[in-house]
Design a protein around this motif. Structure first.
Motif, PDB file in Angstrom:
ATOM      1  N   ASP A   1      19.226 -25.474 -32.663  1.00 36.20           N
ATOM      2  CA  ASP A   1      17.854 -25.044 -32.952  1.00 36.20           C
ATOM      3  C   ASP A   1      16.862 -26.176 -32.703  1.00 36.20           C
ATOM      4  O   ASP A   1      15.793 -25.975 -32.096  1.00 36.20           O
ATOM      5  N   GLU A   2      17.213 -27.390 -33.146  1.00 35.79           N
ATOM      6  CA  GLU A   2      16.306 -28.535 -32.981  1.00 35.79           C
ATOM      7  C   GLU A   2      16.084 -28.854 -31.510  1.00 35.79           C
ATOM      8  O   GLU A   2      14.945 -29.113 -31.074  1.00 35.79           O
ATOM      9  N   ILE A   3      17.163 -28.867 -30.733  1.00 34.51           N
ATOM     10  CA  ILE A   3      17.049 -29.231 -29.319  1.00 34.51           C
ATOM     11  C   ILE A   3      16.267 -28.170 -28.554  1.00 34.51           C
ATOM     12  O   ILE A   3      15.379 -28.489 -27.740  1.00 34.51           O
ATOM     13  N   GLU A   4      16.578 -26.920 -28.811  1.00 31.22           N
ATOM     14  CA  GLU A   4      15.868 -25.862 -28.090  1.00 31.22           C
ATOM     15  C   GLU A   4      14.386 -25.834 -28.464  1.00 31.22           C
ATOM     16  O   GLU A   4      13.528 -25.529 -27.626  1.00 31.22           O
ATOM     17  N   LEU A   5      14.066 -26.166 -29.724  1.00 29.17           N
ATOM     18  CA  LEU A   5      12.669 -26.254 -30.137  1.00 29.17           C
ATOM     19  C   LEU A   5      11.958 -27.390 -29.397  1.00 29.17           C
ATOM     20  O   LEU A   5      10.828 -27.232 -28.904  1.00 29.17           O
ATOM     21  N   ALA A   6      12.631 -28.547 -29.288  1.00 28.24           N
ATOM     22  CA  ALA A   6      12.033 -29.694 -28.595  1.00 28.24           C
ATOM     23  C   ALA A   6      11.845 -29.402 -27.113  1.00 28.24           C
ATOM     24  O   ALA A   6      10.801 -29.746 -26.522  1.00 28.24           O
ATOM     25  N   VAL A   7      12.847 -28.758 -26.474  1.00 28.03           N
ATOM     26  CA  VAL A   7      12.733 -28.410 -25.057  1.00 28.03           C
ATOM     27  C   VAL A   7      11.572 -27.444 -24.846  1.00 28.03           C
ATOM     28  O   VAL A   7      10.757 -27.598 -23.918  1.00 28.03           O
ATOM     29  N   GLY A   8      11.491 -26.435 -25.718  1.00 29.02           N
ATOM     30  CA  GLY A   8      10.402 -25.465 -25.595  1.00 29.02           C
ATOM     31  C   GLY A   8       9.033 -26.110 -25.740  1.00 29.02           C
ATOM     32  O   GLY A   8       8.087 -25.771 -25.013  1.00 29.02           O
ATOM     33  N   ARG A   9       8.909 -27.052 -26.670  1.00 25.08           N
ATOM     34  CA  ARG A   9       7.622 -27.721 -26.891  1.00 25.08           C
ATOM     35  C   ARG A   9       7.228 -28.542 -25.659  1.00 25.08           C
ATOM     36  O   ARG A   9       6.075 -28.484 -25.209  1.00 25.08           O
TER      37      ARG A   9
END
Length: 749
Positions: free
Chosen positions: A339-347
């Motif tokens: 969840d953290e990585i996908e959130l950072a990639v999306g941002r």
């Protein structure tokens, strides 16, 4: 739905024994259910399989591991020439032993507590139970004196459990992940039990010298065992202390295999297609990892995002491709990480991507090897930013694939690979500013510098591939490494040298050396080739042949049918048949009384196991257990040893292959060989044997002599061959060399 029946360890059964066994949590095959409902198995090749496959084939090997399916039991089977012995796990054991203790206790602890470990007694109990099941399976499948190689942190208790059940085995262990410093390791509530489990091995391998040092320091702190260099002295209960080797053996990859794939035209075409699909940027930065908090994925994404924000990199010219294969998705820590990585990639993509250019291409799935090699060829910069990693083989895969001598490897100094790949751009991933500077350095590195570094990296990976890794470990473990069929060049040279000697003694063990091992000792016969070579040698001038055996002399004469002039040593030197006749050591009255009581004890022991039998010898008795399975034979031998030790003193005990020998008068093959040398006045000797009892003869050899060990197992012999068939070839070559060298008149007394 009713719960499945618990798996009973005593239900695991194999009907064949093996000389080489690999034990790992997972098998080298994956289970697939066919459309017709039939069980199918698909190879899951990796570096370990590539390294060990030739060893397994050469040494009649088997692989023990879990099939990857909970609550299912599978019978042993063959797959691509490798014997497979599946070990079952229940769903609850999968949760507690694997996902729990292995991956939520040991994994974070051994990776410097990057994430907090969990300690639960029920997880530990499951870990013990499953480790015992693996040990039971290996004990049943191993032949006498077999080599068992246990792998990784999920099975750290297996070496001790296995040694207690089968002290005859040669046991190795390799830890594929880091081993932490004592200050971290000491947090484990079961720290002593785990160390004791590992110390059951003869050789314990680690990825880095620092890991081996951490282990040795933990042993000193918790047990007080003396250590010297890489050797740990482990006291025995009733026997002499054992020497355990704990040192680093950095694992590698099939470098030639990766280069071969990279040179395929279709793979190179795929690499061009990848670049085109990404918009043909000037620089492709690539990360390939299992989705794990130890890999530093968050750190590299953060550094890349800041470089875009600062304008030091831009999306028109640079893209980050991140392959994050799924991992342990049932564990909460890993779900949170995704969840953290996908959130950072999306941002970052939302802030910096354009319609034409994406900032980060994020791929949450695995790819076949050919696609990965195409990605390696397409990537200008390989990012390996692990916070802690035992080795990191992705770094070596990238280097092996770059046959064009281009590309930049950016490598965390907290990986085992950084010890070897010093020409990479080394980074501390915790230092975000330093990481950013390294990114820019890699992107802007001149082609000449890229090529210089890559050539050095490729030479290192090619010269230290996975085959060399396995051979080095096995050589340390057994003194032999991979035993190829035939006569090695080094031995052939030694044969040609010793053939020039004035008076040559050729001394040979019988069972397992001249004759293949059989269930019924009375059925043993030398191979036709071996007998023909012996007859040639026995007829040569200034050459004498001796057969040195633990068999009683009558038995040896019957099965060996020795050519005229052959000297015989039976009962480990108690009986000698020389030119003047048979010489036997006479026993005193007290020794005769012991012999009578010894017979009574062993007869009672043998009567408890169908298939065990007692062989009478002039100065002792031998308990034969070859007709029993290996584990039952070991257990029966222990009973016999304990009962004899409890009633009789001064008895010599000698362990052989599926036989335990007791003697009231001490003698061994070394003493016998010395008497034979003196009798014939030999100027040089060659001795060939396969058993533990032959080590005494090897020890009695002089510097100019030749000792040849047949098969696996520890030995002080200088040379090795694989089987009795290779012994026959060796004797034929010796006869050829002796015929060529002879010419002087016989000088035998």
């Amino acid at each position: 739905m009713t719960a499945p029946e618990p798996i009973r360890d005593d239900e695991l059964y194999v009907d064949h024994v093996y000389d080489m066994i690999v034990v790992s949590n997972r098998l080298p095959v994956d289970y697939e259910s066919g459309s017709d409902g039939q069980t199918q198995w698909k190879s899951s090749p990796g570096g370990l399989v590539t390294a060990l496959e030739p060893v397994m084939r050469a040494a009649d090997g088997a692989w023990i591991g879990w099939a990857g399916v909970a609550d299912r039991e599978f019978d042993p089977f063959e797959h691509d020439g490798i014997s497979i012995i599946p070990v079952p796990l229940s769903e609850s054991e999968l949760e507690e032993y694997y996902e729990g203790f292995s991956n939520d206790t040991l994994w974070p602890l051994y990776h410097d507590v990057i994430a907090p470990p969990s300690f639960h007694r029920e997880w530990w109990e499951a870990y013990v139970r499953v480790n015992r099941r693996f040990a039971e399976a290996a004990a049943r499948a191993a032949s006498d004196g077999a080599v068992v190689w246990v792998h990784d942190y999920q099975l750290q208790l297996v070496p001790r459990m296995l040694r207690e059940k089968r002290p005859d085995l040669v046991i190795g262990f390799f830890n594929h992940i880091p081993f932490p410093a004592y200050g971290i390791y000491s947090q484990l509530p079961w720290r002593r039990q785990v160390l004791d489990g590992l110390l059951g091995a003869d050789v314990i391998g680690f990825q880095r010298a620092a890991d081996a040092g951490n282990f040795s320091r933990a042993v000193r702190r918790l047990f007080g065992h003396p250590t010297r260099g890489t050797v740990i002295e482990v006291p025995g209960d009733r026997e002499e202390s054992r020497r355990v080797v704990a040192r680093h053996f950095p694992i590698s990859i099939d470098a030639a295999g990766f280069e071969e794939i990279a040179r395929r035209p279709e793979v190179q075409q795929r690499a061009r297609e990848i670049r085109e699909s990404l918009g043909n940027p000037e620089t492709i930065m690539l990360g390939v990892d299992r989705l794990d908090y130890t890999k530093g994925i968050r750190h590299r994404i953060k550094a890349f995002g800041e470089l875009l924000h600062e304008g030091r990199l831009d999306v028109e010219s640079t893209i980050l491709v991140q392959v994050a294969s799924p991992s342990r998705e049932r564990v909460e820590t890993y779900r949170q990480l995704r969840d953290e990585i996908e959130l950072a990639v999306g941002r970052i993509n939302g802030d910096y991507s354009t319609l034409e250019h994406q900032a980060i291409a994020y791929l949450h799935h695995g790819y076949p090897r050919e696609e990965m090699v195409a990605l390696y060829l397409a990537a200008d910069v390989m990012l390996v930013t692990a916070l802690r990693d035992g080795m990191n083989l992705v770094a070596k895969e990238y280097v092996a694939s770059r046959f064009d001598d281009d590309g930049v490897l950016l490598l965390s100094e907290f990986t085992g690979a950084s010890d070897e790949l010093r020409q990479a751009v080394l980074v501390n991933p915790h230092d975000i500013e330093g990481l950013k500077d390294a990114f820019v350095e890699a992107v802007r590195m001149p082609k000449r510098e890229r090529s210089r570094r890559m050539r050095a990296l490729r030479k290192r990976v090619r010269d230290n591939d996975v085959a060399k890794w396995s051979a080095t470990f096995l050589e340390t473990l057994t003194g032999a490494g991979i035993i190829r069929p035939g006569v090695p060049e080094s031995l052939l040279s030694a044969l040609n040298r010793i053939a020039e000697t004035e008076r040559l003694l050729v001394a040979l063990d019988f069972d397992g050396t001249l004759a293949p091992l059989v269930d019924r000792p009375e059925d043993a016969r030398a191979t036709i080739r071996a007998r023909g070579a012996i007859e040639r040698l026995a007829s040569s001038e200034d050459t004498r042949v001796a057969i040195v055996s633990g068999r009683a002399l009558d038995s040896l004469n019957e099965v060996a049918s020795p050519p005229d002039g052959t000297l015989l040593s039976g009962s480990h030197g108690v009986e000698l048949q020389l030119d003047a006749g048979v010489a036997t050591i006479d026993l005193r009255d007290a020794e005769l009384a012991k012999l009578e009581r010894l017979s009574s004890i062993l007869d009672d022991v043998a009567a408890t196991a169908d298939g065990a039998w007692i062989e009478e010898k002039p100065a002792g008795r031998a308990l034969h257990t070859r007709k029993l399975n290996a584990e039952a034979g070991t257990a029966l031998q222990k009973v016999a040893r304990d009962k004899v030790a409890g009633e009789l003193v001064g008895i010599t005990v000698r362990t052989g292959k599926a036989v335990l020998e007791f003697a009231v008068r001490s003698s061994d093959k070394g003493e016998s060989l010395t008497r034979l040398r003196q009798h014939v006045g030999a100027t040089a000797t060659i001795y060939v044997g396969d058993d533990v009892t032959d080590e005494d003869a090897f020890a009695a050899l002089d510097a100019e002599d030749i000792g040849v060990k047949v098969g696996q197992g520890k030995s002080i012999a200088t040379f090795r061959v694989r089987s009795p068939e290779d012994v026959a070839e060796m004797l034929e070559l010796l006869a050829d060399a002796r015929d060529a060298a002879r010419g002087a008149p016989s000088r035998w007394p």
